[in-house]
Design a protein around this motif. Sequence first.
Motif: not given
Lengths: 434, 824
Positions: B13, B65, B116, B111-114, B63
């Motif tokens: 993170r 995603k 997003d 801003y986190y991709d995870e 998850d």
Amino acid sequence: MLGFEDCGKLLRLLSAAEVKTVEEIVAEFNSKYPRSLRFYACSALDFFTTDPKEKFLNPTQRLVAFAIIHQAYSSQQPSSNPFVSKLVDAACDDIAEKYERAFVLLLLSSTSVNGREFLKQSAADYINNFDLSSHSFPQREQLQQQYCGKIQPEPFKCMLKDNSLKNIVPDPDVPCGCDSNSSEFDAQPGVTSKIGSGNREETLVGLLSSLSLDGLGPQWIRPLPPRFPVMDGELLWLNPDMNHELLWDYGMCADTSRGVAVRDLISKALKGPLVPVQQEQVLVELANDPKLVYHCGLTPKKLPDLVENNPMIAVEVLIKLVNSPEISEYFTVLVNMEMSLHSMEVVNRLTTTIELPKLFLHTYISNCISACQGIKDRYMQNRLVRLVCVFLQSLIRNKIINVNHIFIEVQSFCIEFSRIREAAGLFRLLKTLD
Amino acid sequence: MDSPPASVALNTRDGSPSAAAGVDDGALFLEGLAKEAAVLFQSGKFADCLRILDQLLQKKENDPKVFHNVAIAESLQDGCSDPRKLIKALEKIKEQSEELACASEEHLEVYYDEWDTSVATFNIAVIWYHLHEYARSFSYLDTLYQIIEPIDEGTALRICLLLLDVALLSHNASRSADVISYIERIFFVSSPGNQADNGSSAHQQPLLVSKSTSLPNNLTIHDGSHPDSTSDDSLTRTLSEEALEDEPLPLLSSLDISGQNLQRPGIVSANDLQRIQPEGSISTADLRLKLHLYKVRFLLLTRNLKAAKREVKMAMNLARGKDYPLALYLKSQLEYARGNHRKAIKLLMASSNSTEMGIPSMYYNDLGCIYYRLGKLHTSGVLFSKALSNSSAVRKEKPPKLLTLSQDKSLLITYNCGIQSLACGRPFHAARCFQMASLIFYNRPLLWLRIAECCLMALDKGLIKSSSASAISEIGVNVIGKGKWRQLALRYGPSNGHGIYVGMNSSVKGDGKQPDLSMSLAWQSLVNALFLLDSSEANYFKADEAPVSEEKESGEAPLSQSSNLKNATGGDPKAPTVASGSSLANANGEVKEHKGGQNLAGTLANSILDYEHICMKENLMIRQAVLADLAFVELALGDPLKALSTARSLLNLPDCSKMYIFLGTMYAAEALCLLNRPNEAAEHLLMYIPDGNNVKLPYSQEDCEKWTVEKVADTDESNGGTAAVVSALSTGDESQAPVFSSSEEARGLFCANFAANFALLGDFEQAQRFLTMAFSDIPNSAQAILTAIYVDIKRGNTQDALAKLRQHKGVRFVPGNLTLNGSC
């Protein structure tokens, strides 16, 4: 209006006037006509009896008609009878036969229980037994007061309707005033009469079915609004679409190392100056990936630390963030942080690369000036004043700020610190611009 | 970048060394699986893809995603049979991600991709778009657009393009312009040479379409690289070979790989995969052409035909040689908009050989539009129904795809059918069409106005009745009795006891699903239209005030100036730069680029201004029509009080046209008479007798023409290849009905009503006078004759009344043949 059958029933009732008692006929009417139809029937009868000269109905039938009109509503107050004023009119009509007027008066004075004796005979008998001397005819006003007085005003009367006429007119070709009852027009064998005798009952039926409640009034023309023209672009023109497909999320289980090194370095940069190699690495990576700046772990809150420790990186980051929605927050932090050489350096560099908001600059300058005034340490103060002066000169020379907006403030600043060479220089610069 | 990505734990993170140090074979394994899944997804092997996703799910249970990709893959596998279900699933995933982001400590700061959700949000918007729910799609996309900066470029570009489509389809000109100039600035930033025709030249530059993690400036590096630079990674090589079939791709994929190899020998990151995906890449040339076409659509929307023509030309140059149906269709639309109908037909025919899905129905529909404008209503009806039947064929196509949904344009074509039926005088059919089209056009005031017009037409044709009859088509005279008993009974209108309730005309029987047309439906529809007009105007105001309110919102920042800072930031790419073009100096050397764009910004800004003006004008026109119809309907419903207030608001409209002022005056006066206020009615009416003596024309022919916007075809292109077809189709030439009654008729109508008003007031002499005037303009008006008869009878001239009845052509004398045989 009345249907075919109802017309027939009404006519049969009327034609029984010679034989049946009035009471019988009224009872028959009440049983044959449901309440909903009574009004229509009564208004038809009303039409037939309006003109005493008109001979649609013979005298006995007229009496029966009046009786029906009255008795159809006898269970209620006389004033609630919609035809009561018509009955009063009939009772007062000087042209009408006296026996008829007396009959209507009797009707008016009767109630559902009392004064009904006269109804227990046939209309013909009533006429035959009529004795004028036993009747007096009160004035119209008196009758109106007596019977119509309690009429509640109708809630809504419409002139367009109230002014209407019956939709039936006598054919004007029939000479006016000709006596329908005289045998003059009756068919003579072998002679074709000019007008013809006709058939009274046939007329009655025809009238009954043509009579309209609405009547004839002045007619408004209500123009139909036109169809709205078809607008430009209202007809839908279709074009082949651009293709928009569902997207796979490549972020799934993805390498989250993106920017880890930079993130690392930035967090280091918050704590102390980076060595040149490190600084170079940050700048290169930021330049390579325009989006990396959003992932490097910097927040507005952390900006002052970065500015103090690594002003060059701060400048690069802010330039990269210029399109970010958060940029105003960064500016706010920058303008509010403690005044220092580094912050001034950052602002100065920013002014040469991006267009800073005017208000930001003015606030920043004001803060610089008040910071100089606030420092107690003489040496530090001198240092800062000189810095501010150089900074301002640079801004003015590069036409980044409009001097007029800050003229007074800067001038008094120069005067206050006129002992310092740079301040005097700035003052002279201001004068040349003046 | 020193450390290979493989050495970084998945859940890093904060990028702290301790986390990064946790070398995890599992994570590497998962990453590999994810890539494999992505490849399978791209090649359309959804079943295999799902198998791998299932493995992933076992490792990473919660998850979002993975869930997201499972949902997408499953949905594509069964052809998006239930798009609404997919939306629900995606919404849930999005929510879950946001919750996780909230739970994560740093969510506010980084801003986190995870977590997003931009891809999920985009996909939701895509589905709504395909379902023709543009308003919903727009709200998702606009949210994304507000935070588009951190989103990776590939997704960002897709968001922009879809937003552009949706904004254009929902007639949002200003947002369309924003997005156009944003794309110009951001996505063409570093490409050299802005000329229109560099697109077909040899060096096609791939556009950066994905997260470029660690590449140096893509575009510049690509120029120097070779397509056949080798890669050790078999996975990527296969991919690049596969991609060879598609023209711009080989360059792109191999370039990316080469770039990749420069940096990271070894495993291809997912980010790079995205760049290689077959339909995922958009070359700059392609994008440039697309953007030109979008600009054409924007300019057509804003009716800037001159600029549209220029833009079409540039697009055509770019598309040179390639079969690009959209370009041809847009060109045809342009000619259609310019009134060059024959040219438009020719262009459509040139593209008609395309058998691509959905094209035939578009072809017939567009031809139908042209023929409608040519006044050939019958032909256009035939074409529209052909378009519909082709469209339903698309719907049955197998296997079903998401695209099929948006290709199903039947509801749009149905609207056109409705317009055509209404013009042909078939109110029930038209209403059915409009009611179907209301599924997607429910927020357009015009649709509701059209439904009300169907009701009015049905009333006019006597197919439905109103509680207070307005139209008296004929007067009958029943001759009752014979000889000396003879009486005449006037018969008119449906309410005198002879009116039979006619629910529908037997001649328009369709499939038995007749819409229930009535005056109350008309009323409801018009109220809807008014509501929508009001709220759209409110939106205009809101849009004007938007910057102010934004400032207020951000006023909680420590410095009061902060809000102003934000506003003054010239570089905010999403600020409506088209309006304030010049302040766009940017660090990234955009100043130069911007100079080229200045012209564009000016065109866009002007177009928007013009378009807003047009919209306001059109809304005003619609409002007039709606109010007039509403007043009429309220009179017909027997509610003079409401009718009066509606008519008054019509009369109070700024810039109300003379025709509608006339209608409003007539309705207001009638309502006042119905309310027993004939004196006030007279005041209204007096405006047409300014000197108290002479009646002026309520409006001139010129006024009518100004209002009429239906175009006539230009005749100077009578020759050409289409002539044969046109003449073959032109047999059923129905001319459009005139919109307004002539000004003389209006004058006659006024006189008749003025006379009726006098008759009400008891001034029969004046009534007679105006009736005489009325008869010179409208000799056959049944109402005027009835008023005249009324006046005659009131004045005791029964003879005159009869004479009038006899003279009047419309009056029929019917012998009363009712007998009660044997019943007496």
